[in-house]
Design a protein around this motif. Structure first.
Motif, short mmCIF file in Angstrom:
data_model
loop_
_atom_site.label_atom_id
_atom_site.label_comp_id
_atom_site.label_asym_id
_atom_site.label_seq_id
_atom_site.Cartn_x
_atom_site.Cartn_y
_atom_site.Cartn_z
N LYS A 7 0.83 -1.21 0.00
CA LYS A 7 0.00 0.00 0.00
C LYS A 7 0.87 1.26 0.00
CE LYS A 7 -4.03 -2.03 2.30
NZ LYS A 7 -4.92 -1.86 1.14
N ALA A 8 1.93 1.24 0.79
CA ALA A 8 2.83 2.40 0.84
C ALA A 8 3.56 2.58 -0.49
CB ALA A 8 3.83 2.23 1.98
N ARG A 9 3.98 1.48 -1.09
CA ARG A 9 4.68 1.54 -2.37
C ARG A 9 3.75 2.09 -3.46
NH1 ARG A 9 6.47 -3.53 -2.62
NH2 ARG A 9 4.64 -4.24 -3.76
N SER A 10 2.51 1.63 -3.48
CA SER A 10 1.55 2.10 -4.47
C SER A 10 1.31 3.60 -4.32
CB SER A 10 0.24 1.34 -4.32
OG SER A 10 -0.73 1.82 -5.23
N TYR A 11 1.18 4.05 -3.08
CA TYR A 11 1.00 5.49 -2.83
C TYR A 11 2.22 6.27 -3.28
CZ TYR A 11 0.65 9.80 -0.04
OH TYR A 11 0.62 11.12 0.36
N ALA A 12 3.41 5.78 -2.94
CA ALA A 12 4.65 6.49 -3.27
C ALA A 12 4.84 6.64 -4.77
CB ALA A 12 5.85 5.77 -2.66
N LYS A 13 4.42 5.64 -5.53
CA LYS A 13 4.58 5.67 -6.98
C LYS A 13 3.79 6.80 -7.62
CE LYS A 13 5.63 0.78 -7.80
NZ LYS A 13 5.14 -0.49 -8.38
N HIS A 14 2.76 7.27 -6.93
CA HIS A 14 1.92 8.33 -7.48
C HIS A 14 2.21 9.70 -6.87
CE1 HIS A 14 -0.34 4.68 -8.61
NE2 HIS A 14 -0.70 5.40 -9.66
N ARG A 15 3.29 9.78 -6.12
CA ARG A 15 3.69 11.05 -5.54
C ARG A 15 4.90 11.59 -6.29
NH1 ARG A 15 0.33 13.75 -2.56
NH2 ARG A 15 1.99 14.66 -1.25
N ASN A 16 5.00 12.91 -6.35
CA ASN A 16 6.20 13.53 -6.92
C ASN A 16 7.37 13.29 -5.98
OD1 ASN A 16 4.67 14.57 -9.03
ND2 ASN A 16 4.28 16.50 -7.97
N GLY A 17 8.57 13.39 -6.52
CA GLY A 17 9.76 13.26 -5.70
C GLY A 17 10.41 11.90 -5.80
N VAL A 18 11.54 11.78 -5.12
CA VAL A 18 12.33 10.54 -5.10
C VAL A 18 12.20 9.97 -3.69
CG1 VAL A 18 14.61 9.54 -5.48
CG2 VAL A 18 13.89 11.56 -6.79
N ILE A 19 11.57 8.82 -3.56
CA ILE A 19 11.11 8.32 -2.26
C ILE A 19 11.73 6.95 -1.95
CG2 ILE A 19 9.07 7.61 -0.94
CD1 ILE A 19 7.46 9.51 -2.82
N ALA A 20 12.07 6.75 -0.68
CA ALA A 20 12.55 5.46 -0.21
C ALA A 20 12.05 5.25 1.22
CB ALA A 20 14.08 5.40 -0.24
N PHE A 21 11.88 3.99 1.60
CA PHE A 21 11.50 3.73 2.99
C PHE A 21 11.94 2.34 3.40
CE2 PHE A 21 7.59 3.00 0.44
CZ PHE A 21 7.36 1.65 0.68
N GLN A 22 12.03 2.16 4.72
CA GLN A 22 12.38 0.87 5.32
C GLN A 22 11.66 0.75 6.65
OE1 GLN A 22 14.37 -1.55 4.05
NE2 GLN A 22 15.54 -2.57 5.66
N VAL A 23 11.16 -0.46 6.93
CA VAL A 23 10.53 -0.79 8.21
C VAL A 23 11.28 -1.96 8.81
CG1 VAL A 23 8.41 -1.45 9.41
CG2 VAL A 23 8.28 -0.09 7.29
N LYS A 24 11.55 -1.90 10.10
CA LYS A 24 12.21 -3.00 10.80
C LYS A 24 11.42 -3.38 12.04
CE LYS A 24 16.61 -4.39 12.94
NZ LYS A 24 16.48 -5.77 12.41
N THR A 25 11.19 -4.68 12.23
CA THR A 25 10.55 -5.21 13.43
C THR A 25 11.35 -6.43 13.87
OG1 THR A 25 9.07 -6.85 12.41
CG2 THR A 25 8.33 -4.55 12.40
#
Length: 239
Positions: free
Chosen positions: A18-36
């Protein structure tokens, strides 16, 4: 006994798709990481960005870890520098702390935190190089990287960022019981970069998240991108 009474609670997992799909439709250069405790998940997580003020969370811990500091009380003059550096992101305070720890102190902390792509840059420390993978790994253990004597103080600062800077993840509703510790970085409000890195703790459960963005156009747009990604990644956190 009902089956639901004996079935173990399924571990929470981040909503990467869901986050990746949202990011693909936003302007800018985006990266993220989650750790548990279950693992780590990301998107473009090794892409390197200028740190902006996210570096201040490293400056804080590098100073608290100094051999001349870690076992003694902090003075009021030290707190007058460290507090503003984290809570209201004072650049002049960061300049002072960088003078205290040097790039050597930052590199030593990066090694201890198992960062693989961190590079300190001076004199413009906001151009230091970071990525989401390293920052999520760092924030997951940030409290354990602080010496015990100063752990409460360091976490208190990260939990009490001033209201005007509590955008992005600071606007995401978290279930009862979760505590939030975070630091943001932004390119002087230009939209050049807008980052946030956070640790969320509920009892013995912890989740770290790093979201890094560049070329957002405006700071307002970058803040909304951060809020949208954090909200999607963290959806469904157990109370």
């Amino acid at each position: 006994m009902p089956a639901s009474a004996t079935a173990p609670t399924r571990p929470w997992l981040p909503h990467i798709a869901k986050a990746r799909s949202y990011a693909k439709h936003r302007n800018g250069v985006i990266a993220f990481q989650v750790k548990t405790a279950q693992g780590a998940w990301g998107w473009h997580a090794t892409r390197v960005y200028p740190s902006a003020s996210v570096l201040k969370a490293m400056l804080l811990v590098a100073y608290l870890r100094k051999s001349s500091v870690r076992h003694r009380p902090l003075s009021s003059s030290e707190k007058r520098v460290l507090g503003p550096m984290i809570r209201r992101s004072s650049n002049s305070a960061a300049n002072t702390v960088l003078g205290w720890v040097g790039t050597g102190g930052l590199r030593a902390l990066a090694r201890k935190a198992h960062m693989h792509h961190f590079t300190p840059v001076t004199p413009i420390w906001g151009n230091s190089r970071i990525n989401a993978e390293d920052q999520a790994r760092y924030f997951y253990d940030i409290d354990h990287l602080m010496p015990p004597r100063h752990r409460h103080y360091g976490l208190h600062l990260l939990a009490h960022v001033v209201k005007s800077q509590r955008w992005g993840i600071g606007r995401v509703h978290l279930p009862k019981g979760w505590r939030l510790y975070f630091k943001g970085g932004w390119g002087s409000g230009t939209g050049r970069v807008d980052h946030q890195v956070a640790l969320l703790v509920n009892g013995k459960t912890r989740v770290s998240v790093a979201v890094l963005t560049a070329a957002d156009g405006t700071h307002a747009y970058g803040k909304e991108t951060l809020r949208g990604i954090f909200a999607r990644l963290l959806r469904g956190l157990h109370p």
